[in-house]
Design an enzyme around this catalytic site. Structure first.
Site, PDB file in Angstrom:
ATOM      1  CB  CYS A 130      -0.923  -0.015   1.213  1.00 23.91           C
ATOM      2  SG  CYS A 130      -1.845   1.515   1.453  1.00 23.91           S
ATOM      3  CB  CYS A 133       0.098   1.876   4.148  1.00 22.70           C
ATOM      4  SG  CYS A 133      -1.581   1.236   3.975  1.00 22.70           S
TER       5      CYS A 133
END
Length: 225
Positions: A130, A133
């Protein structure tokens, strides 16, 4: 012998004082011995070997003390180091955000502890792939440092099968996924995606102060407990 009594002076041949040579040598040797050497000699041990053994023991204790001190300092500073180093890394391209996320996860309290210690809690679900993230990791770490002692931060890899029940409970179908819990352990709101850190920070301040959250995500009434 000549004597000058009136002047208070007596002059004469000095008396010869004899001292046994062996006694003088023995006294000289005893004066040179240290306490440790005397003990070793009394026990019939080699003085030089005992001195070396004593020096080695002193060095060993010193080394063990330094190692123990380093370990304690490392544990105490590890969390702060991660937050500061990787927060600076965001600006100066230093550090690996995945390493930061993994470190935050390792330092997190367990879910059971977080929901039972009467503090608000942030549950963050992430994934190694991600990008959002990874970009948010240094900022989230900074918030964790700012709210240390007031808010629990529980960071979890959404691809870890150990968290399957929590993924289902909080309906995690995308990352980053932030579930904000009150001090009673109940879900207050959910924030998903690359949200501004000011949004998360304002909600955390409200949770700490027992106020209404300024930013609300999904309808929490639909989520089971």
């Amino acid at each position: 012998m000549l004597s000058f009594v009136g002047a208070g002076l007596v002059v004469g041949r000095p008396r010869k004082v004899t001292t046994n040579r062996a006694c003088r040598v023995r006294m000289s040797e005893e004066r040179e011995l240290t306490v440790q050497e005397k003990m070793a000699k009394a026990l019939g041990r080699d003085v030089e070997q005992e001195k070396k053994r004593f020096e080695l023991d002193v060095e060993r204790v010193a080394v063990e003390g330094r190692v123990e001190l380093r370990q304690k300092l490392a544990k105490a500073l590890f969390g702060v180091f991660l937050g500061v180093a990787f927060y600076l890394g965001e600006k100066y391209t230093f550090g690996n955000p995945i390493t930061l996320l993994h470190g935050m996860e390792q330092l997190s309290p367990t879910y059971e502890v977080a929901v039972s210690n009467a503090k608000p809690t942030v549950l963050e679900f992430y994934a190694d792939w991600c990008e959002s993230c990874k970009k948010m990791a240094p900022k989230v770490s900074k918030l964790e440092t700012e709210f240390a002692g007031s808010v629990n931060f529980v960071v979890m890899n959404g691809e870890n099968p150990d968290y399957r029940e929590l993924l289902q409970k909080y309906r995690v179908d995308g990352v980053p996924h932030f579930a904000l819990l009150g001090a009673d352990g109940k879900l207050q709101t959910t924030l998903i995606g690359k949200i501004p850190m000011s949004v998360l920070e304002d909600d955390l301040n409200a949770l700490v102060n027992g106020e209404e959250l300024p930013y609300i995500g999904f309808d929490i009434e639909e989520l089971p407990y």
